[in-house]
Motif scaffolding. Structure first.
Motif, short mmCIF file in Angstrom:
data_model
loop_
_atom_site.label_atom_id
_atom_site.label_comp_id
_atom_site.label_asym_id
_atom_site.label_seq_id
_atom_site.Cartn_x
_atom_site.Cartn_y
_atom_site.Cartn_z
N HIS A 27 6.69 -11.09 -35.00
CA HIS A 27 8.08 -11.54 -35.14
C HIS A 27 8.97 -10.87 -34.08
O HIS A 27 9.78 -11.51 -33.42
CB HIS A 27 8.56 -11.18 -36.55
N HIS A 76 18.15 -11.98 -35.08
CA HIS A 76 17.07 -11.00 -35.26
C HIS A 76 17.56 -9.58 -35.02
O HIS A 76 17.10 -8.66 -35.69
CB HIS A 76 15.87 -11.36 -34.39
N TRP A 125 18.37 -19.55 -42.10
CA TRP A 125 18.76 -18.21 -42.55
C TRP A 125 19.69 -18.31 -43.76
O TRP A 125 20.45 -19.28 -43.88
CB TRP A 125 19.53 -17.50 -41.43
N GLN A 144 18.48 -21.56 -35.80
CA GLN A 144 19.00 -20.23 -35.48
C GLN A 144 20.52 -20.22 -35.48
O GLN A 144 21.16 -19.34 -34.89
CB GLN A 144 18.46 -19.73 -34.13
N ASP A 163 15.92 -14.11 -42.73
CA ASP A 163 15.19 -15.11 -41.97
C ASP A 163 14.22 -15.83 -42.91
O ASP A 163 13.34 -15.18 -43.48
CB ASP A 163 14.42 -14.38 -40.85
N HIS A 167 7.64 -18.29 -39.80
CA HIS A 167 7.08 -17.19 -39.00
C HIS A 167 7.45 -15.82 -39.57
O HIS A 167 6.85 -14.82 -39.22
CB HIS A 167 7.47 -17.31 -37.51
#
Ligand code: MN
Length: 201
Positions: A27, A76, A125, A144, A163, A167
């Protein structure tokens, strides 16, 4: 000055058993690194080069590469900081009061945030945001996107983000997104979330 992939504030295995080391490594070193590189490529030679990431998110939403990779870079960065191997439990002080006042109780907040994360269809998210004045809001966004982008139906300043892209959990949890969401509550760094609340309320 190009954007750089931030170092994780803990080891890849530090959030186990809640989030496994292999997931964290891929990640961070692949996905987040990819967003960072692609953001730099997308703004290189444009008038966005040299601007802050917050400003880029605000004005760059009509450019798909900037939107996706700028969001990926920012989201992130926030995500790593709001988790900690010493996390979990409940917030205290002003943030605890704001959660009680906005949602009734910590448990009601947890239910609403978890539902928002679980029901986001596909990739995206879940967010806890603060509005000026201290009112809190829970929302979710696709892909995103994040609450700093205008027009996504999700306002305020993001102080906690989760998140829910596959993934982020598929290696360990496969299709069990609700279990991943529940585990996230064991690693939330409430000290960091409180700092973000205090700085943006
Ligand atoms: Mn991700």
């Amino acid at each position: 000055m190009a954007f750089e992939l931030p170092k994780l504030p803990y080891d890849y295995n530090a959030l186990e058993p809640h989030i496994d080391a292999r997931t964290m490594e891929i990640h961070h070193s692949k996905h987040h690194a990819g967003y960072t590189n692609n953001l730099n490529n997308a703004i290189s030679g444009t008038d966005l080069e040299g601007k802050s990431i917050e400003e880029i998110l605000k004005v760059g939403v009509d450019n798909t590469a900037v939107r996706n990779n700028g969001g990926g870079y920012y989201n992130h960065c926030l995500f790593w900081e709001v988790m900690s191997p010493n996390g979990g439990g409940q917030p205290s002080g002003e943030l605890a009061e704001a959660i009680n006042s906005s949602f009734g109780s910590f448990d009601s907040f947890k239910d609403a945030f978890s539902k928002s994360a679980a029901t986001r269809f596909g990739s995206g998210w879940a967010w806890l945001c603060v509005h000026s004045g201290g009112k809190l809001e829970i929302c979710s966004s696709a892909n995103q996107d994040n609450p700093l982008m205008p027009g996504i139906g999700c306002g305020g300043f993001p102080i906690l983000g989760l998140d829910v892209w596959e993934h982020a959990y598929y290696l360990n949890y496969q299709n069990r997104r609700p279990d991943y969401i529940n585990s996230f509550f064991n690693v939330i760094n409430w000290g960091e979330v409180s700092k973000r609340f205090a700085a943006n309320k």
